[in-house]
Design an enzyme around this catalytic site. Structure first.
Site, PDB file in Angstrom:
ATOM      1  N   GLN A  67     -27.634 -28.477  13.579  1.00 48.72           N
ATOM      2  CA  GLN A  67     -27.290 -27.154  14.099  1.00 48.72           C
ATOM      3  C   GLN A  67     -28.084 -26.086  13.353  1.00 48.72           C
ATOM      4  O   GLN A  67     -27.644 -25.553  12.340  1.00 48.72           O
ATOM      5  CB  GLN A  67     -25.787 -26.885  13.984  1.00 48.72           C
ATOM      6  CG  GLN A  67     -25.417 -25.613  14.705  1.00 48.72           C
ATOM      7  CD  GLN A  67     -23.931 -25.419  14.854  1.00 48.72           C
ATOM      8  OE1 GLN A  67     -23.130 -26.280  14.554  1.00 48.72           O
ATOM      9  NE2 GLN A  67     -23.567 -24.249  15.326  1.00 48.72           N
ATOM     10  N   PHE A  68     -29.252 -25.760  13.896  1.00 51.80           N
ATOM     11  CA  PHE A  68     -30.129 -24.794  13.244  1.00 51.80           C
ATOM     12  C   PHE A  68     -29.506 -23.409  13.158  1.00 51.80           C
ATOM     13  O   PHE A  68     -29.857 -22.615  12.293  1.00 51.80           O
ATOM     14  CB  PHE A  68     -31.499 -24.736  13.935  1.00 51.80           C
ATOM     15  CG  PHE A  68     -31.534 -23.912  15.185  1.00 51.80           C
ATOM     16  CD1 PHE A  68     -31.940 -22.584  15.137  1.00 51.80           C
ATOM     17  CD2 PHE A  68     -31.157 -24.448  16.406  1.00 51.80           C
ATOM     18  CE1 PHE A  68     -31.972 -21.812  16.287  1.00 51.80           C
ATOM     19  CE2 PHE A  68     -31.185 -23.694  17.556  1.00 51.80           C
ATOM     20  CZ  PHE A  68     -31.595 -22.365  17.503  1.00 51.80           C
ATOM     21  N   THR A  69     -28.544 -23.098  14.024  1.00 55.32           N
ATOM     22  CA  THR A  69     -27.948 -21.764  14.008  1.00 55.32           C
ATOM     23  C   THR A  69     -27.178 -21.485  12.719  1.00 55.32           C
ATOM     24  O   THR A  69     -26.908 -20.325  12.408  1.00 55.32           O
ATOM     25  CB  THR A  69     -27.025 -21.540  15.224  1.00 55.32           C
ATOM     26  OG1 THR A  69     -25.973 -22.499  15.198  1.00 55.32           O
ATOM     27  CG2 THR A  69     -27.807 -21.633  16.526  1.00 55.32           C
TER      28      THR A  69
END
Length: 147
Positions: free
Chosen positions: A78-80
């Site tokens: 989850q890059f966010t």
């Protein structure tokens, strides 16, 4: 490296309407790789996560680890988690690691965690639907830089 750890009764992830990873009792881990993360960040998380005593014992106290309960983990990239909402109204992802390097570190994290417990995953960089039955709820945010 930022990990959101959730104690779950079950969790699964779908890509294009198909379940690609599913676990029973254990940990749902959302993992964000931040620019500059290294193997040292993985080491810090691996020394902590599988040993966290966040599962209840027979007296209802958080005294057991995912290893103790013979649980599993579902690890979702989850890059966010590396995003910033400091300026303006649109999040900035400048602090997220480049995809190729992030994938390497994500896969290495999964390999290392697999040395302790069974691990399932989503699909890196895919649009996923994650279904989480959080038990408690019990959720922790762990930043490797703070360990």
């Amino acid at each position: 490296m930022i990990a959101v750890i959730q104690r779950v009764n079950r969790s699964y992830v779908e890509v294009d309407g198909k379940v690609v990873g599913e676990i029973g009792k254990g940990l749902n881990i959302l993992l964000g790789v931040v620019k500059g993360d290294t193997e040292e960040d993985i080491d810090k998380l691996i020394k902590k996560i599988p040993f966290l005593r966040i599962f209840e014992d027979e007296n209802g106290k958080m005294n057991l680890s995912v290893i103790d309960i013979k649980g599993e983990a579902l690890v979702i990239s989850q890059f966010t988690l590396a995003g910033s909402v400091k300026k303006g109204r649109r999040p900035s992802f400048d602090n997220a690691e480049e995809p190729e390097r992030a994938k390497e570190l994500y896969q290495r994290f999964v390999e290392r965690l697999s040395e302790y417990i069974p691990v399932k995953t989503g699909v890196f960089a895919a649009h996923m639907k994650v279904f989480i039955e959080n038990d408690g709820p019990v959720t922790f945010i762990i930043d490797s830089k703070a360990l």
